[in-house]
Write a protein that holds these residues in place. Structure first.
Motif, PDB file in Angstrom:
ATOM      1  N   GLU A  43       0.807  -1.226   0.000  1.00 13.70           N
ATOM      2  CA  GLU A  43       0.000   0.000   0.000  1.00 13.70           C
ATOM      3  C   GLU A  43       0.840   1.275   0.000  1.00 13.70           C
ATOM      4  OE1 GLU A  43      -3.212  -0.013  -0.357  1.00 13.70           O
ATOM      5  OE2 GLU A  43      -3.349  -2.201  -0.296  1.00 13.70           O
ATOM      6  N   ASP A  44       1.871   1.296   0.825  1.00 16.66           N
ATOM      7  CA  ASP A  44       2.636   2.531   1.051  1.00 16.66           C
ATOM      8  C   ASP A  44       3.956   2.595   0.316  1.00 16.66           C
ATOM      9  OD1 ASP A  44       0.636   3.328   2.854  1.00 16.66           O
ATOM     10  OD2 ASP A  44       1.569   2.161   4.458  1.00 16.66           O
ATOM     11  N   GLY A  45       4.390   1.502  -0.298  1.00 20.56           N
ATOM     12  CA  GLY A  45       5.654   1.500  -1.008  1.00 20.56           C
ATOM     13  C   GLY A  45       6.850   1.453  -0.069  1.00 20.56           C
ATOM     14  N   ILE A  46       7.986   1.909  -0.565  1.00 18.45           N
ATOM     15  CA  ILE A  46       9.227   1.895   0.214  1.00 18.45           C
ATOM     16  C   ILE A  46       9.248   3.094   1.162  1.00 18.45           C
ATOM     17  CG2 ILE A  46      11.738   2.068   0.072  1.00 18.45           C
ATOM     18  CD1 ILE A  46      11.633   0.706  -2.598  1.00 18.45           C
ATOM     19  N   PRO A  47       9.612   2.901   2.429  1.00 17.50           N
ATOM     20  CA  PRO A  47       9.717   4.039   3.341  1.00 17.50           C
ATOM     21  C   PRO A  47      10.718   5.071   2.823  1.00 17.50           C
ATOM     22  CG  PRO A  47       9.771   1.970   4.556  1.00 17.50           C
ATOM     23  CD  PRO A  47       9.869   1.605   3.097  1.00 17.50           C
ATOM     24  N   PRO A  48      10.480   6.346   3.081  1.00 14.81           N
ATOM     25  CA  PRO A  48      11.366   7.403   2.562  1.00 14.81           C
ATOM     26  C   PRO A  48      12.840   7.194   2.917  1.00 14.81           C
ATOM     27  CG  PRO A  48       9.358   8.365   3.444  1.00 14.81           C
ATOM     28  CD  PRO A  48       9.305   6.908   3.785  1.00 14.81           C
ATOM     29  N   ALA A  49      13.133   6.764   4.143  1.00 15.96           N
ATOM     30  CA  ALA A  49      14.532   6.580   4.544  1.00 15.96           C
ATOM     31  C   ALA A  49      15.199   5.479   3.735  1.00 15.96           C
ATOM     32  CB  ALA A  49      14.610   6.263   6.041  1.00 15.96           C
ATOM     33  N   THR A  50      14.449   4.434   3.437  1.00 12.26           N
ATOM     34  CA  THR A  50      14.998   3.345   2.618  1.00 12.26           C
ATOM     35  C   THR A  50      15.244   3.823   1.202  1.00 12.26           C
ATOM     36  OG1 THR A  50      13.846   1.660   3.942  1.00 12.26           O
ATOM     37  CG2 THR A  50      14.573   1.022   1.739  1.00 12.26           C
ATOM     38  N   LEU A  51      14.274   4.544   0.636  1.00 10.75           N
ATOM     39  CA  LEU A  51      14.427   5.020  -0.736  1.00 10.75           C
ATOM     40  C   LEU A  51      15.593   5.994  -0.854  1.00 10.75           C
ATOM     41  CD1 LEU A  51      13.174   4.766  -3.547  1.00 10.75           C
ATOM     42  CD2 LEU A  51      11.732   6.730  -2.999  1.00 10.75           C
ATOM     43  N   ALA A  52      15.791   6.809   0.163  1.00 13.00           N
ATOM     44  CA  ALA A  52      16.900   7.762   0.137  1.00 13.00           C
ATOM     45  C   ALA A  52      18.246   7.066   0.137  1.00 13.00           C
ATOM     46  CB  ALA A  52      16.790   8.702   1.339  1.00 13.00           C
TER      47      ALA A  52
END
Length: 278
Positions: A236-245
């Motif tokens: 639903e939410d995709g990859i958390p921002p910290a992980t994507l960064a």
């Protein structure tokens, strides 16, 4: 009805014993919860790789010829195995979708992923960060086994699905062919992993340059070329921002535009094929 996750008590089950079972074999204690693995493909993979983990084996009459060798292994290990009626097998399995055979084993403990080992082996990696549906986890492990991807990592995301009876049932033996490891504190781990791998995050992120699945191929046999590692996020939410960064690049799968995205298991199948092909 017996508690879920435990076979019916012999005094209450209408069973036909496939072979003598030693009365000295101890019954599992209440504190030792056994894990149900159902279906011939999954049970066969378990006996192929780790037969010592199987504590009990139950099957119906139609599967008797297929599990003969497994019965012999259980007899040699002095562990119980029985042929039971269909309704009793459903009780043992906790579902009618048991495929005619159920093995009970102690749950497996996942090892911790080691970035140094990953550097030495130079394998492509698939990393799951919050994939919460156990059926999706099972489907992903089945696809990884089919294409020969050797390793899949799971993060400590609170929504991340872990090995379960439902996941094993969908994986059709995939858990026995793929090394599944824990990858805690994933953003920090990805930053270390970038020394040996090129790390991609899958996302619909218009703010960053994107590449497609072709970026995952062409690295094998080339000097100074890193193997890829791909992160898939929550349904639903995709990859958390910290992980994507912490990822070096954002990866997308181009489509027709008629629907926005694919199911995570379908996305994983496309990416696993590319990862395994190299």
């Amino acid at each position: 009805m017996p508690p879920r996750g435990r076979p019916p008590h012999p005094s209450r089950a209408r069973t036909r014993t496939a072979a003598p079972v030693s009365p000295s074999v101890p019954e599992p204690t209440e504190s030792r919860k056994l894990f149900r693995v159902a279906g011939l493909a999954a049970v066969s993979a378990l006996f192929t790789h780790e037969p010592e983990r199987v504590e009990r084996l139950f099957f119906d009459e139609r599967l008797k010829p297929a599990v003969g060798a497994y019965c012999k292994a259980m007899a040699a290990a002095r562990k119980p195995y029985r042929m039971v009626e269909a309704d009793e097998l459903a009780k043992v399995a906790g579902t009618v979708l048991h495929g005619g055979v159920v093995a009970l084993m102690a749950p497996r403990t996942l090892s911790l992923f080691d970035t140094e080992t990953a550097r030495r082996t130079a394998e492509p990696l698939l990393i799951l960060d919050g994939v919460g549906n156990p059926h999706n986890l099972g489907a992903i492990l089945r696809t990884a086994a089919f294409f020969g991807l050797p390793r899949v990592l799971v993060s400590d995301h609170p929504g991340q699905a872990m090995p379960s009876e439902a996941a094993y049932r969908v994986a059709e033996g995939g858990f026995e062919w793929v090394t599944l490891e824990r990858a805690p504190t994933l953003p920090a781990l990805l930053k270390r992993l970038r020394a040996s791998h090129r790390v991609f995050g899958t996302a619909l992120d218009q703010s960053r340059p994107t590449v497609d699945a072709s970026a995952l191929t062409g690295w094998r046999g080339k000097a100074n070329t890193k193997p890829p590692a791909v992160v898939l996020g929550n349904e639903e939410d995709g990859i958390p921002p910290a992980t994507l960064a912490a990822c070096e690049a954002v990866l997308t799968i181009p489509g027709s535009g008629r629907v926005q995205s694919l199911n995570v298991a379908a996305t994983a199948a496309i990416l696993i094929h590319a990862l395994a092909a190299g």
